[in-house]
Design a protein around this motif. Structure first.
Motif, PDB file in Angstrom:
ATOM      1  N   TYR A 320      -4.151   4.052   8.420  1.00  7.47           N
ATOM      2  CA  TYR A 320      -3.310   4.582   8.084  1.00  7.47           C
ATOM      3  C   TYR A 320      -2.333   5.510   7.231  1.00  7.47           C
ATOM      4  CZ  TYR A 320      -1.078   2.181  12.532  1.00  7.47           C
ATOM      5  OH  TYR A 320      -1.421   1.684  14.170  1.00  7.47           O
ATOM      6  N   ASN A 321      -2.239   6.606   6.978  1.00  5.33           N
ATOM      7  CA  ASN A 321      -1.348   7.004   5.675  1.00  5.33           C
ATOM      8  C   ASN A 321       0.088   7.026   5.868  1.00  5.33           C
ATOM      9  OD1 ASN A 321      -3.896   9.202   5.923  1.00  5.33           O
ATOM     10  ND2 ASN A 321      -2.724  10.018   7.346  1.00  5.33           N
ATOM     11  N   CYS A 322      -0.548   5.377   5.002  1.00  4.38           N
ATOM     12  CA  CYS A 322       0.865   4.436   5.081  1.00  4.38           C
ATOM     13  C   CYS A 322       1.895   5.164   3.386  1.00  4.38           C
ATOM     14  CB  CYS A 322       0.362   3.407   5.425  1.00  4.38           C
ATOM     15  SG  CYS A 322      -0.246   2.637   3.647  1.00  4.38           S
ATOM     16  N   ILE A 323       0.592   5.929   2.567  1.00  2.00           N
ATOM     17  CA  ILE A 323       1.529   6.705   1.890  1.00  2.00           C
ATOM     18  C   ILE A 323       2.325   8.166   2.368  1.00  2.00           C
ATOM     19  CG2 ILE A 323       1.368   7.382  -0.432  1.00  2.00           C
ATOM     20  CD1 ILE A 323      -0.039   5.173  -1.267  1.00  2.00           C
ATOM     21  N   GLY A 324       3.588   8.002   2.107  1.00  2.69           N
ATOM     22  CA  GLY A 324       4.106   9.083   2.240  1.00  2.69           C
ATOM     23  C   GLY A 324       5.739   9.791   1.887  1.00  2.69           C
ATOM     24  N   SER A 325       6.514  10.673   2.874  1.00  2.65           N
ATOM     25  CA  SER A 325       7.365  10.371   2.242  1.00  2.65           C
ATOM     26  C   SER A 325       8.525  11.410   2.947  1.00  2.65           C
ATOM     27  CB  SER A 325       7.891  11.786   0.566  1.00  2.65           C
ATOM     28  OG  SER A 325       8.650  11.932   0.507  1.00  2.65           O
TER      29      SER A 325
END
Length: 384
Positions: A320-325
């Motif tokens: 998952y692209n669980c780093i984001g804003s």
């Protein structure tokens, strides 16, 4: 996009579509709060439906502030009073198999926080649970324990938790090599339950003490928080003894007595129990109950995160692209849902949630369910 099941709520489907135009699903959030002028009209039917649900009996609240008993502190995981003796103890995060043959589970209802994530793009996107437990010394039996994925390593790091699992793909190696990562793999007890060996591993009392003392032929990990731990509470809890009602605090909130998630293999649902004021977890058509005491897996808070992912190979492994804003999310409590956004800035940083004013979301004290919903099925989350 917010989807409501059934013809009787068709107007809410339209409303959700209009909401999606103001907050792009799983994309960057706007710098400015979403306009409010049309929300009263768009969600008039939702507001009426909320008011029709009978409210459970409430007890009279005291004006006196709660005083912590001696030897207690407010848990950074739940915001509730627990023993000060384990205040500095780091949690564990246990990977629990969620295939039907692995049921019934043991010990999951004692977890403080439970994550549910897609474990593979195959097998109807089967999910796996990750149970975060602060007071792991009290575990009698937890599991069954299975393999992990890179996303879980990063999520466990938010809590400075030691990840407990049994193996996994080589994609994990680059994350386990990081100094902020800690894990125990395949070092737990085997219990003869008549099933295939992959369904027989459990954490039982004493296993974790042994692992912390010595793991894989070397000195184990410290049981206390280290330099990679985040300070303070993980969530922005309301003061203990108080309770937030989303339909009273926000002009834009929606009925959510039942939420069906797009995890088609096990059919995950969270159904609100007005007597306990908790969301109870259902899968495979039944309420989830632990084998040892028939306790339901229940939560005061539900957080759903819209999250994109990347498939790593033809075997269905993913991250998952669980780093984001500014990503979209829902917060559910007391039968009401609120649209919010989430932010995570690094592997070890806490995932934070924000309302449309830009303020960090306040949540009620208690146990929390967190579901990472793939962005390509976000519009299939169904509220009733």
């Amino acid at each position: 996009m917010h989807m409501i099941d059934g013809k009787k709520a068709a107007s809410l489907f339209l409303a959700a579509a209009m909401l999606t135009m103001t907050v792009t699903a799983c994309g960057k959030g706007s710098e400015e709060p979403a306009p409010e002028e049309s929300s009263d009209t768009i969600f008039e039917e939702a507001t009426q439906e909320v008011s029709q649900e009978p409210e459970p009996d409430s007890t009279e609240e005291s004006d006196e502030p709660y005083v912590l008993p001696e030897g207690m502190y407010f848990s950074e995981l739940t915001g509730e009073p627990i023993s000060e003796e384990i205040k500095d103890q780091r949690p564990i995060a246990a990977m629990v198999d969620n295939e039907s043959i692995a049921l019934p589970h043991y010990g999951t209802s004692e977890a403080d926080v439970v994550y549910e994530l897609m474990n593979s793009t195959k097998n109807d996107r089967i999910t796996r649970l990750m149970c975060v437990v602060k007071d792991w010394g009290s575990i009698e039996q937890l599991g069954s324990i299975r393999s992990t994925r890179p996303t879980n390593i990063m999520l466990a790091a938010e809590w400075n938790a030691v990840l407990c699992h049994d193996g996994g793909p080589y994609y994990n190696d680059q994350y386990f090599s990081q100094p902020w990562s800690a894990h125990f793999s395949g070092t737990f007890s085997r219990i003869n339950n008549g099933k295939a060996s992959e369904f027989t591993e459990y954490i039982v009392n004493g296993d974790l003490d042994n692992n912390f003392d010595s793991y894989a032929g070397r000195a184990g990990y410290e049981t206390t928080y280290n330099e990679y731990a985040n300070e303070g509470s993980h969530f922005n809890f309301v003061p203990y003894g108080e309770e937030i009602e989303l339909d009273e605090k926000y002009s834009r909130s929606y009925q959510a007595f039942k939420v069906s998630l797009p995890f088609t293999h096990n059919g995950s649902q969270l159904i609100y129990n007005p007597e306990t004021k908790m969301y109870e977890y259902y899968e495979y058509g039944d309420r989830h109950e632990d084998a040892e005491d028939d306790e339901p897996l229940a939560f005061k808070n539900v957080l759903l995160q819209c999250c994109s992912f990347a498939q790593l190979d033809e075997n269905g492994y993913l991250i998952y692209n669980c780093i984001g804003s500014g990503q979209n999310a829902w917060y559910l409590t007391n039968g009401i849902a609120k649209d919010v956004t989430w932010v995570k800035t690094s592997e070890t940083d806490v995932t934070r949630f924000y309302d449309e004013t830009g303020e960090e979301l306040q949540i009620n004290t208690g146990k929390t369910y967190i579901g990472l919903i793939p962005d390509d099925t976000w519009d299939k989350v169904i509220f009733e």
